[in-house]
Write a protein that holds these residues in place. Structure first.
Motif, PDB file in Angstrom:
ATOM      1  N   ARG A   1       0.881  -1.316  -0.344  1.00 29.82           N
ATOM      2  CA  ARG A   1      -0.303  -0.347   0.090  1.00 29.82           C
ATOM      3  C   ARG A   1       0.907   1.301  -0.567  1.00 29.82           C
ATOM      4  NH1 ARG A   1      -2.465  -3.140   4.284  1.00 29.82           N
ATOM      5  NH2 ARG A   1      -2.002  -1.923   5.461  1.00 29.82           N
ATOM      6  N   ALA A   2       0.116   2.238  -0.536  1.00 30.35           N
ATOM      7  CA  ALA A   2       0.689   3.404  -0.375  1.00 30.35           C
ATOM      8  C   ALA A   2       1.039   4.126   0.807  1.00 30.35           C
ATOM      9  CB  ALA A   2       0.292   4.484  -1.504  1.00 30.35           C
TER      10      ALA A   2
ATOM     11  N   ILE B   1       5.761   9.528  -0.012  1.00 34.68           N
ATOM     12  CA  ILE B   1       5.102   8.575  -0.352  1.00 34.68           C
ATOM     13  C   ILE B   1       5.254   7.658  -0.959  1.00 34.68           C
ATOM     14  CG2 ILE B   1       2.854   7.753  -1.637  1.00 34.68           C
ATOM     15  CD1 ILE B   1       1.648  10.726  -1.629  1.00 34.68           C
ATOM     16  N   VAL B   2       5.877   6.422  -0.089  1.00 36.60           N
ATOM     17  CA  VAL B   2       6.003   5.418  -0.304  1.00 36.60           C
ATOM     18  C   VAL B   2       5.208   3.655  -0.224  1.00 36.60           C
ATOM     19  CG1 VAL B   2       8.376   6.352  -0.133  1.00 36.60           C
ATOM     20  CG2 VAL B   2       6.997   4.809   1.256  1.00 36.60           C
ATOM     21  N   ILE B   3       5.625   2.859  -1.268  1.00 36.65           N
ATOM     22  CA  ILE B   3       4.860   2.082  -1.287  1.00 36.65           C
ATOM     23  C   ILE B   3       5.703   0.678  -0.350  1.00 36.65           C
ATOM     24  CG2 ILE B   3       4.250  -0.213  -2.488  1.00 36.65           C
ATOM     25  CD1 ILE B   3       3.020   2.484  -3.180  1.00 36.65           C
ATOM     26  N   ARG B   4       4.584   0.290   0.681  1.00 41.11           N
ATOM     27  CA  ARG B   4       5.346  -1.066   1.214  1.00 41.11           C
ATOM     28  C   ARG B   4       4.346  -1.761   1.493  1.00 41.11           C
ATOM     29  NH1 ARG B   4       8.957   1.874   5.073  1.00 41.11           N
ATOM     30  NH2 ARG B   4      10.383   2.519   3.413  1.00 41.11           N
ATOM     31  N   PRO B   5       4.910  -2.789   1.790  1.00 38.29           N
ATOM     32  CA  PRO B   5       4.225  -4.361   2.647  1.00 38.29           C
ATOM     33  C   PRO B   5       3.680  -3.779   3.684  1.00 38.29           C
ATOM     34  CG  PRO B   5       6.641  -4.863   2.533  1.00 38.29           C
ATOM     35  CD  PRO B   5       7.081  -3.534   2.191  1.00 38.29           C
ATOM     36  N   MET B   6       2.288  -4.084   3.871  1.00 36.01           N
ATOM     37  CA  MET B   6       1.389  -3.633   5.052  1.00 36.01           C
ATOM     38  C   MET B   6       0.876  -4.735   5.496  1.00 36.01           C
ATOM     39  SD  MET B   6       2.903  -0.293   5.673  1.00 36.01           S
ATOM     40  CE  MET B   6       2.010  -0.173   7.268  1.00 36.01           C
TER      41      MET B   6
END
Length: 403
Positions: free
Chosen positions: A352-353, A360-365
Motif C-alpha cells: 500500500r501507499a 509517499i512510498v509503497i510498503r508491504p503492510m
C-alpha cells in the motif's frame, strides 16, 4: 487364542466420550503393529488409534457411533485368518457403484434408501420400476413430484425450472451430515465467548519491510543451521510475549471475583485442519528463540493436521495468535478464547501507499487486530499493547537485543 481388545483411549481428563469418525481398516482384515485402526473424535481433538499387536481385526462398533472412554470397539485376533473380502463398518449405507443384481420384489437400492430417508418417505409407499421390482433412485426422486405419474406424456407446467435447478446426485439439492464433535465444541465455545465477555477490538497496521528484509538476508543460513525456515509467526510470538510482559493484564484471566495474573507465557497458535480450527499451545514461549519457536509450531501444526494432537496440547494457554492472512483475510475481529482475555489477529500482507518521512512510498503492510475483554483490559492498555507489537514487528532487532 490370543485376542487383544481395542478400547477407546482417553484424550484428556475432561473428556468422557468419543465418536468413531472413521475406520481405516475393514472388518476381517490383517493389521500390523502401530498401523492406524480408527480415528477417534472428541469435543476437543481428533486422534488416530493404532494397533498394539498384529493380527486380524474384528470391528464391534461402526463408524459414526459415540462411545464412552474405555469402551471396547473391536479386537485383534493374533491367530486369526484374514477374510477374503471385507468392508469398513459404517453408521449408514453409502451409495456405491455396483453392477445390477437380482432382487426380490419390494427391495430398495442403497441410493434410493438414502433419498427416501432424507425426505422421510416410507419405502413401502414407492412403486419400484427396477429389475424384479427394485425401488431405484429415480423412483425415489420421482415420488416427490407433486403431480402423479400418468400413462401418457404429462402436460408441462406453466413455468419449468431451469435445467441447472434440477436435483443432482444423490438426488437432492442439499446434503445432511452430523456435525462433528469438534465443530460442536467450537460452536459452543464461540457462543460462550460472545455471551460471557465484554469483547472489543482495536486495530493498527505494521510495516513488514524489516521482517521481509531479515528473511531475505538470513533465511538460507537460518534454514541450513536450524533445519527450519524463518517465518513470520516466530516474530509475532516473540512480539506478543514482549507486549504481554509490558501489559500483564493481557496475560491474566478472571476467576469469579478474582483477577489471576499469570507469570508464564503459553501462547496458543490457531491451526486450521479438516476437522476445524484447533489451538495447540506453545509452552514457555518466552524461553524460546526464533528457531525453537518455528520448530515447535511446525511440529504442533503437523500433529494437529495428522490427527495426533491431544487435549493436553491444547489446554492452559494464556494468549492466542490467529493468522487469517494465510487465507487472504485483509481485516477481521478475532473472537476471544476464554478464559483468556486477549487474542491477536494477523492478516494478509498487502502493498500500500504510505507516508514515510513526508514521502509517499509503497510498503508491504499488515493490519493487526487485538480483541480483548473490556472487563479486565482498558482501551488505553489495549491500544498500547498493539502499538508495542507493531514496534517489535517493525524493528525485530529490538527483540534480539531485548530493548
Amino acid at each position: 487364542m490370543a485376542v487383544e481388545l481395542i478400547k477407546v483411549p482417553s484424550p484428556g481428563e475432561s473428556v468422557t466420550e468419543g465418536r468413531i469418525a472413521k475406520w481405516y481398516k475393514p472388518d476381517g482384515s490383517a493389521v500390523k503393529v502401530d498401523e492406524p485402526l480408527f480415528e477417534l473424535e472428541s469435543d476437543k481433538a481428533a486422534q488416530t488409534v493404532t494397533a498394539q499387536v498384529a493380527g486380524v481385526l474384528k470391528i464391534k462398533v461402526p463408524e459414526g457411533d459415540t462411545v464412552p472412554i474405555g469402551a471396547v470397539v473391536g479386537e485383534i485376533d493374533s491367530a486369526g485368518t484374514p477374510a477374503a473380502s471385507a468392508a469398513p463398518a459404517q453408521a449408514t449405507p453409502k451409495p456405491t457403484a455396483a453392477a445390477p443384481q437380482p432382487a426380490s420384489e419390494g427391495a430398495v437400492s442403497p441410493a434410493a434408501q438414502r433419498v427416501l430417508a432424507e425426505r422421510g418417505v416410507d419405502a413401502g409407499q414407492v412403486t419400484g420400476t427396477g429389475p424384479k421390482g427394485v425401488v431405484t433412485k429415480e423412483d425415489a426422486v420421482g415420488y416427490q413430484s407433486p403431480a402423479p405419474k400418468a400413462n401418457g406424456p404429462a402436460a408441462a407446467p406453466p413455468t419449468s425450472p431451469p435445467p441447472a435447478a434440477k436435483p443432482t446426485a444423490p438426488g437432492s439439492r442439499e446434503t445432511r451430515q452430523p456435525m462433528s464433535m469438534i465443530r460442536k465444541r467450537i460452536a459452543e465455545r464461540l457462543l460462550e465467548s460472545q455471551n460471557t465477555t465484554a469483547t472489543l477490538t482495536t486495530f493498527n497496521e505494521a510495516d513488514m519491510t524489516a521482517i521481509q528484509d531479515l528473511r531475505a538476508k538470513y533465511n538460507e543460513k537460518f534454514e541450513k543451521k536450524h533445519g527450519v525456515k524463518l517465518g513470520f509467526m516466530s516474530v509475532f510470538v516473540r512480539a506478543a510475549v514482549e507486549a504481554l510482559k509490558a501489559f500483564p493484564s493481557a496475560n491474566a484471566r478472571i476467576d469469579g471475583g478474582d483477577i489471576v495474573t499469570q507469570h508464564f507465557y503459553d501462547i496458543g497458535v490457531a491451526v486450521s485442519t479438516e476437522k476445524g480450527l484447533v489451538v495447540p499451545i506453545l509452552r514457555g514461549a518466552d524461553q524460546l528463540n526464533f528457531a525453537a519457536i518455528e520448530k515447535a509450531i511446525g511440529d504442533l501444526a503437523k500433529r494437529a493436521r495428522d490427527g495426533k494432537i491431544g487435549v493436553p496440547d491444547m489446554t492452559g494457554g494464556t494468549f492466542t495468535i490467529t493468522n487469517g492472512g494465510v487465507f487472504g483475510s485483509l481485516l477481521s475481529t478475532p473472537i476471544l478464547n476464554p478464559p483468556q482475555t486477549a487474542i491477536l489477529g494477523m492478516h494478509t500482507i498487502q502493498k500500500r501507499a504510505v507516508v514515510v518521512n513526508d514521502q509517499i512510498v509503497i510498503r508491504p503492510m499488515m493490519y493487526l487486530a487485538l480483541s480483548y475483554d473490556h472487563r479486565l483490559i482498558d482501551g488505553r492498555e489495549a491500544v498500547q499493547f498493539l502499538v508495542r507489537v507493531k514496534e517489535c514487528v517493525e524493528n525485530p532487532e529490538r527483540m534480539l537485543l531485548e530493548i
